[in-house]
Design an enzyme around this catalytic site. Structure first.
Site, PDB file in Angstrom:
ATOM      1  N   ASN A  14      20.904  21.998 -32.776  1.00  0.00           N
ATOM      2  CA  ASN A  14      20.542  20.690 -33.307  1.00  0.00           C
ATOM      3  C   ASN A  14      21.710  20.114 -34.090  1.00  0.00           C
ATOM      4  O   ASN A  14      22.530  20.848 -34.633  1.00  0.00           O
ATOM      5  CB  ASN A  14      19.312  20.803 -34.216  1.00  0.00           C
ATOM      6  N   CYS A  15      21.758  18.787 -34.123  1.00  0.00           N
ATOM      7  CA  CYS A  15      22.823  18.121 -34.863  1.00  0.00           C
ATOM      8  C   CYS A  15      22.708  18.478 -36.333  1.00  0.00           C
ATOM      9  O   CYS A  15      21.591  18.636 -36.825  1.00  0.00           O
ATOM     10  CB  CYS A  15      22.741  16.604 -34.655  1.00  0.00           C
ATOM     11  N   PRO A  16      23.818  18.670 -37.002  1.00  0.00           N
ATOM     12  CA  PRO A  16      25.180  18.286 -36.596  1.00  0.00           C
ATOM     13  C   PRO A  16      25.974  19.385 -35.903  1.00  0.00           C
ATOM     14  O   PRO A  16      27.166  19.212 -35.677  1.00  0.00           O
ATOM     15  CB  PRO A  16      25.827  17.934 -37.929  1.00  0.00           C
ATOM     16  N   ASP A  41      20.123  18.288 -27.676  1.00  0.00           N
ATOM     17  CA  ASP A  41      19.547  17.478 -28.749  1.00  0.00           C
ATOM     18  C   ASP A  41      19.658  15.995 -28.378  1.00  0.00           C
ATOM     19  O   ASP A  41      20.763  15.488 -28.215  1.00  0.00           O
ATOM     20  CB  ASP A  41      20.295  17.756 -30.055  1.00  0.00           C
ATOM     21  N   ASP A  47      25.163  10.427 -31.864  1.00  0.00           N
ATOM     22  CA  ASP A  47      26.130  11.164 -32.682  1.00  0.00           C
ATOM     23  C   ASP A  47      27.506  11.227 -32.034  1.00  0.00           C
ATOM     24  O   ASP A  47      28.515  11.029 -32.704  1.00  0.00           O
ATOM     25  CB  ASP A  47      25.627  12.577 -32.966  1.00  0.00           C
TER      26      ASP A  47
END
Length: 76
Positions: A14-16, A41, A47
């Site tokens: 998952n981000c970041p 994600d 992003d």
């Protein structure tokens, strides 16, 4: 998908984390080389677009295929 010099599979992260791993990988690459990032994600689409603009790198391609997101980033 165009040719690339290195591939980073950030599936399941998952981000970041995909961005942070891409940044680390790009730092080790030479100018003009292309990184292929694979992520799962959905937030990674926005992003990576923002990441490319902020860092001056070129987001050459962004697409979804089979539930995975693929990005080609050319190092500036």
């Amino acid at each position: 998908m165009a040719d690339f010099d290195q591939e980073l599979d950030a599936s399941g992260l998952n981000c970041p984390l995909p961005i942070l791993r891409a940044k680390k990988t790009l730092n080790a690459m030479s100018s003009g080389q292309v990184l292929h990032v694979i992520a799962t994600d959905p937030g990674s689409v926005k992003d990576f677009d923002a990441f490319a603009k902020q860092t001056g790198n070129e987001l050459m391609e962004s697409k979804e295929e089979g539930g995975k997101f693929h990005f080609l980033i050319k190092k500036s």
